[in-house]
Write an enzyme that holds these catalytic residues in place. Structure first.
Site, PDB file in Angstrom:
ATOM      1  N   GLY A  36       0.841  -1.203   0.000  1.00 50.02           N
ATOM      2  CA  GLY A  36       0.000   0.000   0.000  1.00 50.02           C
ATOM      3  C   GLY A  36       0.874   1.249   0.000  1.00 50.02           C
ATOM      4  O   GLY A  36       0.705   2.158  -0.829  1.00 50.02           O
ATOM      5  N   HIS A  37       1.832   1.290   0.931  1.00 54.04           N
ATOM      6  CA  HIS A  37       2.772   2.417   0.974  1.00 54.04           C
ATOM      7  C   HIS A  37       3.545   2.513  -0.348  1.00 54.04           C
ATOM      8  O   HIS A  37       3.749   3.596  -0.892  1.00 54.04           O
ATOM      9  CB  HIS A  37       3.792   2.234   2.094  1.00 54.04           C
ATOM     10  N   GLN A  79      -0.007  11.155  17.931  1.00 53.60           N
ATOM     11  CA  GLN A  79      -1.288  10.683  17.376  1.00 53.60           C
ATOM     12  C   GLN A  79      -1.759   9.399  18.030  1.00 53.60           C
ATOM     13  O   GLN A  79      -2.771   8.837  17.600  1.00 53.60           O
ATOM     14  CB  GLN A  79      -1.205  10.546  15.853  1.00 53.60           C
ATOM     15  N   LYS A 135      -7.237   4.663   2.008  1.00 54.45           N
ATOM     16  CA  LYS A 135      -7.440   3.729   3.129  1.00 54.45           C
ATOM     17  C   LYS A 135      -7.775   4.496   4.416  1.00 54.45           C
ATOM     18  O   LYS A 135      -8.642   4.107   5.187  1.00 54.45           O
ATOM     19  CB  LYS A 135      -6.155   2.898   3.289  1.00 54.45           C
ATOM     20  N   SER A 195      -2.477  -3.205   5.804  1.00 54.95           N
ATOM     21  CA  SER A 195      -2.240  -2.315   6.944  1.00 54.95           C
ATOM     22  C   SER A 195      -1.059  -2.857   7.735  1.00 54.95           C
ATOM     23  O   SER A 195      -0.909  -4.076   7.859  1.00 54.95           O
ATOM     24  CB  SER A 195      -3.486  -2.294   7.847  1.00 54.95           C
ATOM     25  N   SER A 196      -0.249  -1.952   8.269  1.00 53.63           N
ATOM     26  CA  SER A 196       0.868  -2.410   9.113  1.00 53.63           C
ATOM     27  C   SER A 196       0.318  -3.178  10.310  1.00 53.63           C
ATOM     28  O   SER A 196       0.973  -4.082  10.828  1.00 53.63           O
ATOM     29  CB  SER A 196       1.686  -1.213   9.593  1.00 53.63           C
TER      30      SER A 196
HETATM   31  P1  AMP Z   1       0.697   4.763   7.785  1.00 53.40           P
HETATM   32  O1  AMP Z   1       2.098   4.237   7.713  1.00 53.40           O
HETATM   33  O2  AMP Z   1      -0.301   3.746   8.222  1.00 53.40           O
HETATM   34  O3  AMP Z   1       0.614   6.075   8.515  1.00 53.40           O
HETATM   35  O4  AMP Z   1       0.290   5.090   6.275  1.00 53.40           O
HETATM   36  C1  AMP Z   1       1.036   5.977   5.490  1.00 53.40           C
HETATM   37  C2  AMP Z   1       0.276   6.292   4.218  1.00 53.40           C
HETATM   38  O5  AMP Z   1       0.052   5.081   3.489  1.00 53.40           O
HETATM   39  C3  AMP Z   1      -1.104   6.898   4.495  1.00 53.40           C
HETATM   40  O6  AMP Z   1      -1.363   7.918   3.529  1.00 53.40           O
HETATM   41  C4  AMP Z   1      -2.032   5.715   4.310  1.00 53.40           C
HETATM   42  O7  AMP Z   1      -3.345   6.074   3.929  1.00 53.40           O
HETATM   43  C5  AMP Z   1      -1.318   4.968   3.191  1.00 53.40           C
HETATM   44  N1  AMP Z   1      -1.748   3.554   3.200  1.00 53.40           N
HETATM   45  C6  AMP Z   1      -1.673   2.672   4.233  1.00 53.40           C
HETATM   46  N2  AMP Z   1      -2.227   1.491   3.885  1.00 53.40           N
HETATM   47  C7  AMP Z   1      -2.659   1.633   2.594  1.00 53.40           C
HETATM   48  C8  AMP Z   1      -3.335   0.778   1.665  1.00 53.40           C
HETATM   49  N3  AMP Z   1      -3.679  -0.463   1.990  1.00 53.40           N
HETATM   50  N4  AMP Z   1      -3.621   1.274   0.445  1.00 53.40           N
HETATM   51  C9  AMP Z   1      -3.294   2.548   0.106  1.00 53.40           C
HETATM   52  N5  AMP Z   1      -2.665   3.406   0.936  1.00 53.40           N
HETATM   53  C10 AMP Z   1      -2.351   2.960   2.155  1.00 53.40           C
END
Ligand code: AMP
Length: 282
Positions: free
Chosen positions: A36-37, A61, A149, A185-186
């Protein structure tokens, strides 16, 4: 790809790039990077001369009872993904670099951050906006990429940029899913095999709701109850919220007459997962 941890180093590199007339794309993350990232970084790569990725698990956060300490981290793997996706700079600051002393300035978009995820995570979006605002000031990107997401986050960041005149264009990127539909998702790393299977009810119930909307259902309560019943049928899952909201104001809608966001959050054990879709074909 360069990798730095100090704000001063980032500013020097950016200054150099700007003097060369290069456009800058930026992807903010909390690390533990997945496909995703990677899709965000790849899009930034296509659309900009230089690409910066930040990896920072932002303490402001996370609520006091949330998973800040145990949030998954793997900077070497993150480095690898950034490299593969074509990033030019990885910025991975320490907490003390981003918050060297008592941070008194915060960015708070008030009611936009109070419902949906904000209802069970008070102060979450204040922390998100503050760190993203700080990163925008450090990196000064031309374009920044955020995933659909985290739909509420995306809507709030867009409004923050508008209200505070940040000179950055926000680009929304589609949700990347596993072949069976689970949104990447992480936090999926927390799930046992059984929980991973149970978590599928989230994407499946949203998918089924989307079909109801496509068939012409326009009563938000009917859709909400439909999703709620599906989620309740999975014993390992507890729903946090199911909402149909206006895409800009994030206020709940009753009759669906304009584009809406259908968003839900569930708990699978202690793990909280979110998913959503936009319904725009009115
Ligand atoms: P995070 O590391 O969870 O803060 O996510 C960093 C960025 O990656 C944010 O803009 C999220 O929306 C995006 N992101 C996380 N998971 C996905 C996914 N499955 N599909 C698309 N973007 C994602």
């Amino acid at each position: 790809m360069q990798s730095v941890s100090k704000i001063k180093e980032v500013r020097e590199i950016i200054k150099d790039w700007k003097s060369g007339g290069f456009s800058i794309g930026f992807v903010a993350t909390m690390g533990y990077l997945h496909a995703g990232h990677k899709s965000l970084i790849e899009l930034a790569r296509q659309q900009n001369d230089r690409v910066v990725v930040s990896v920072f698990v932002n303490p402001t956060q996370f609520g006091p009872n949330e998973d800040f300490a145990k949030y998954p981290r793997d900077i070497e793997h993150d480095w690898q993904i950034c490299q593969e996706a074509g990033a030019d700079l990885l910025f991975a600051p320490a907490v003390t670099e981003m918050y060297p002393d008592n941070n008194l300035a915060y960015i708070d978009l008030k009611e936009l951050g109070d419902n949906l995820c904000g209802a069970s995570r008070p102060g979450h979006f204040r922390g998100v906006c503050t760190v993203v605002g700080k990163l925008f000031n450090i990196i000064t990107p031309d374009q920044a990429y955020f995933g659909q997401k985290d739909a509420q986050q995306l809507a709030i960041i867009k409004k923050m940029v508008k209200d505070l005149n940040f000179a950055v264009k926000i680009i929304a990127c589609p949700i990347v899913r596993e072949p069976d539909g689970l949104a990447l998702s992480s936090r999926n790393a927390y799930l046992s095999t059984q929980q991973r299977q149970a978590a599928l009810i989230l994407s499946q119930s949203l998918q089924a709701a989307q079909e109801l909307l496509l068939k012409g259902e326009r009563d938000a309560q009917v859709i909400r109850e439909f999703i709620s019943e599906q989620i309740a049928s999975e014993p390992l899952v507890k729903s946090d919220y199911i909402e149909l909201v206006d895409t800009l104001t994030l206020k709940p809608v009753k009759n669906i007459t304009a584009p809406i966001l259908v968003a839900a959050a569930i708990y699978v054990g202690k793990t909280r997962l979110i998913d959503n879709f936009l319904f725009e074909e009115i």
